[in-house]
Scaffold this motif. Structure first.
Motif, mmCIF file in Angstrom:
data_model
loop_
_atom_site.group_PDB
_atom_site.id
_atom_site.type_symbol
_atom_site.label_atom_id
_atom_site.label_comp_id
_atom_site.label_asym_id
_atom_site.label_seq_id
_atom_site.Cartn_x
_atom_site.Cartn_y
_atom_site.Cartn_z
ATOM 1 N N LEU A 4 -15.433 4.611 0.191
ATOM 2 C CA LEU A 4 -14.633 5.086 1.332
ATOM 3 C C LEU A 4 -14.008 3.905 2.078
ATOM 4 O O LEU A 4 -12.945 4.046 2.677
ATOM 5 C CB LEU A 4 -15.483 5.941 2.266
ATOM 6 N N GLY A 5 -14.647 2.760 2.020
ATOM 7 C CA GLY A 5 -14.017 1.556 2.566
ATOM 8 C C GLY A 5 -12.782 1.176 1.772
ATOM 9 O O GLY A 5 -11.719 0.881 2.340
ATOM 10 N N LEU A 6 -12.888 1.215 0.441
ATOM 11 C CA LEU A 6 -11.740 0.902 -0.418
ATOM 12 C C LEU A 6 -10.635 1.954 -0.269
ATOM 13 O O LEU A 6 -9.442 1.631 -0.267
ATOM 14 C CB LEU A 6 -12.185 0.813 -1.874
ATOM 15 N N LEU A 7 -11.042 3.222 -0.122
ATOM 16 C CA LEU A 7 -10.048 4.283 0.047
ATOM 17 C C LEU A 7 -9.294 4.152 1.368
ATOM 18 O O LEU A 7 -8.117 4.500 1.460
ATOM 19 C CB LEU A 7 -10.725 5.658 -0.026
ATOM 20 N N LYS A 8 -9.983 3.665 2.382
ATOM 21 C CA LYS A 8 -9.312 3.446 3.668
ATOM 22 C C LYS A 8 -8.217 2.380 3.512
ATOM 23 O O LYS A 8 -7.119 2.500 4.082
ATOM 24 C CB LYS A 8 -10.327 3.016 4.718
ATOM 25 N N ILE A 9 -8.493 1.352 2.712
ATOM 26 C CA ILE A 9 -7.474 0.325 2.441
ATOM 27 C C ILE A 9 -6.308 0.943 1.677
ATOM 28 O O ILE A 9 -5.137 0.694 1.989
ATOM 29 C CB ILE A 9 -8.084 -0.842 1.630
ATOM 30 N N ALA A 10 -6.623 1.768 0.663
ATOM 31 C CA ALA A 10 -5.571 2.417 -0.127
ATOM 32 C C ALA A 10 -4.711 3.325 0.746
ATOM 33 O O ALA A 10 -3.481 3.385 0.589
ATOM 34 C CB ALA A 10 -6.198 3.226 -1.258
ATOM 35 N N GLU A 11 -5.367 4.002 1.670
ATOM 36 C CA GLU A 11 -4.643 4.930 2.561
ATOM 37 C C GLU A 11 -3.720 4.162 3.503
ATOM 38 O O GLU A 11 -2.542 4.510 3.660
ATOM 39 C CB GLU A 11 -5.680 5.724 3.359
ATOM 40 N N ARG A 12 -4.225 3.097 4.136
ATOM 41 C CA ARG A 12 -3.440 2.330 5.110
ATOM 42 C C ARG A 12 -2.315 1.539 4.433
ATOM 43 O O ARG A 12 -1.270 1.303 5.029
ATOM 44 C CB ARG A 12 -4.356 1.365 5.853
ATOM 45 N N SER A 13 -2.526 1.126 3.186
ATOM 46 C CA SER A 13 -1.527 0.322 2.485
ATOM 47 C C SER A 13 -0.393 1.167 1.906
ATOM 48 O O SER A 13 0.634 0.638 1.490
ATOM 49 C CB SER A 13 -2.186 -0.474 1.359
ATOM 50 N N GLY A 14 -0.595 2.486 1.849
ATOM 51 C CA GLY A 14 0.419 3.369 1.285
ATOM 52 C C GLY A 14 0.245 3.602 -0.208
ATOM 53 O O GLY A 14 0.980 4.390 -0.815
ATOM 54 N N MET A 15 -0.764 2.952 -0.819
ATOM 55 C CA MET A 15 -0.972 3.105 -2.261
ATOM 56 C C MET A 15 -1.466 4.510 -2.595
ATOM 57 O O MET A 15 -1.120 5.071 -3.640
ATOM 58 C CB MET A 15 -1.969 2.065 -2.758
ATOM 59 N N ALA A 16 -2.276 5.085 -1.713
ATOM 60 C CA ALA A 16 -2.786 6.435 -1.944
ATOM 61 C C ALA A 16 -1.648 7.447 -1.975
ATOM 62 O O ALA A 16 -1.611 8.339 -2.827
ATOM 63 C CB ALA A 16 -3.789 6.810 -0.851
ATOM 64 N N ALA A 17 -0.712 7.299 -1.054
ATOM 65 C CA ALA A 17 0.437 8.205 -1.016
ATOM 66 C C ALA A 17 1.300 8.054 -2.268
ATOM 67 O O ALA A 17 1.836 9.035 -2.784
ATOM 68 C CB ALA A 17 1.276 7.929 0.233
ATOM 69 N N LEU A 18 1.393 6.814 -2.755
ATOM 70 C CA LEU A 18 2.177 6.557 -3.974
ATOM 71 C C LEU A 18 1.559 7.269 -5.177
ATOM 72 O O LEU A 18 2.258 7.872 -5.990
ATOM 73 C CB LEU A 18 2.240 5.046 -4.228
ATOM 74 N N LEU A 19 0.222 7.234 -5.272
ATOM 75 C CA LEU A 19 -0.475 7.907 -6.364
ATOM 76 C C LEU A 19 -0.291 9.419 -6.302
ATOM 77 O O LEU A 19 -0.241 10.094 -7.326
ATOM 78 C CB LEU A 19 -1.966 7.569 -6.312
#
Length: 419
Positions: A70-85
């Motif tokens: 969940l720490g790594l996912l928070k980084i993915a979310e804030r960086s915009g990478m999660a939205a890209l996926l």
């Protein structure tokens, strides 16, 4: 009519949970009165305390994993990478989960959860799934009742396709199998059947249009990809197949970790502080799921300790014999019965079958395929819905159990075909 259906579905889990205790008591009473087994009560009480402790230890062990992912996912979310996926599957999710807004962060969390499940990476899949369930709960208008999106997500999770069953291949190798990866293709086919049946069951209940061109295109594409993977790994030498399965799964997992951190650095985030923020959420979720795990694991534990599971297997063996069926697969049924109830219990049953009959025996082969064909439905239900305090699970349980049944039947049939 809809209200009556919800009441019936919500009562089902209540009856199943209570049923485990009542059946355990009835079986133990018979063993005591007619078999003279007075030690059964001690066994039941020991199982009760042991499984309550086990539930807490599972939550404790899960805490570190939850904090990490969940720490790594928070980084993915804030960086915009999660939205890209999430963009790649947005057209499909828009049609099968119409209640989820297009920009919801739940989309990317669900996609990453499914990707981890496909690779057989349970430790990564669970935190991502719990995050997705929390994000879906944020847009759920009825906080005590599972939404359509949560039900579909849970059922897909409980029947998730596994492309690379790394742990099963490793167990077969360690226990002396001459061809550990022989179960690879049957597992891939059986788990695909389980997922398809689970999806179609939910689609029927929620009246989803599965004949939509976009939905059909994604489904056909997914199964085409699965067929391609099956063909590729099936063409490899057994030793090479096992080596590449583990290597690719772990490479992809670590690539996600590095990708998230790199995306955060590119966006000039303080990736360390962002990670800590997400990790704190993981700790809170781990604490919340403890009561739900205790309730479910203790009920399953007493059912097993009473001997009810053994009697169930014996009953099926006699039934199949009376029907004139080949009963060579019956020795693997303990894994089938245990799998929806307990992942560690099913794993223990699989290992016990391998040790008793031999790693390359037919019962061991069937047991391994069953282990890879379905998920621990009651565990997933307890953890995922418990994390967001949902008590009314709707059609999630019956649809997931139907997927389990389909996966087990497919596993047995495919074992006869491939062994």
């Amino acid at each position: 009519m809809l209200k009556c259906r919800h009441k019936l579905e919500n009562a089902m889990l209540n009856f199943i949970w209570a049923g485990f205790f009542l059946i355990a008591f009835a079986v133990a009473s018979c063993r005591n009165l007619w078999g003279g087994d007075t030690a059964v009560w001690t066994t039941l009480i020991n199982a009760t305390f042991a499984d309550a402790k086990s539930a807490f230890l599972i939550s404790l062990n899960l805490t570190g994993i939850l904090c990490l992912w969940l720490g790594l996912l928070k980084i993915a979310e804030r960086s915009g990478m999660a939205a890209l996926l999430a963009r790649g599957l947005q057209p499909l999710f828009h049609r099968i989960m119409p209640d989820v807004p297009a920009g919801s962060p739940a989309m990317s969390s669900m996609i990453m959860n499914m990707a981890a499940n496909v690779l057989g990476l349970d430790n990564a899949a669970t935190p991502m799934g719990l995050k997705a369930m929390e994000q879906l709960q944020a847009i759920n208008p009825h906080k005590d009742r599972a939404s359509n999106a949560q039900i579909l997500f849970m059922v897909i999770n409980a029947s998730a396709v596994t492309l690379i069953p790394i742990s099963i291949l490793m167990y077969r190798s360690e226990l002396g199998s001459t061809n550990p990866s022989a179960v690879f293709v049957p597992i891939l086919c059986a788990t695909s059947v389980s997922t398809l049946v689970g999806f179609l069951a939910v689609a029927a209940v929620q009246k989803l249009n599965i004949f939509n061109r976009v939905v059909l295109a994604y489904l056909l594409g997914a199964f085409g990809f699965i067929a391609g993977v099956a063909w590729y790994f099936g063409s490899l030498e057994p030793e090479r197949r096992l080596e590449l399965s583990a290597a690719w799964g772990n490479f992809i997992l670590f690539a996600f970790v590095v990708g998230f951190i790199s995306a955060g650095l590119i966006k000039k985030l303080n990736v360390y502080e962002t990670f800590i923020e997400g990790a704190k959420e993981g700790f809170e979720i781990a604490v919340r799921i403890i009561p739900y795990l205790v309730a479910m694991l203790v009920a399953i534990g007493v059912f097993r300790a009473s001997g009810a599971l053994d009697y169930l297997v014996q009953g099926f063996e006699r039934l199949f014999s009376l029907c004139g069926m080949n009963t060579d697969f019956v020795a693997a049924l303990p894994t089938a019965f245990m799998k929806p109830l307990s992942g560690s219990g099913a794993r223990a049953m699989m290992i016990e079958t391998m040790q008793t009959y031999g790693a390359d025996s037919f019962p061991a082969f069937v047991s391994a395929v069953i282990q890879g064909s379905t998920e621990t439905t009651f565990y997933v239900l307890a953890v995922y819905f418990g994390a967001v305090r949902i008590s009314k699970v709707g059609a999630a349980l019956p649809c997931a159990l139907l997927a389990d049944l389909a996966g087990i039947i497919a596993a047995v049939a495919l074992s006869y075909l491939f062994y």
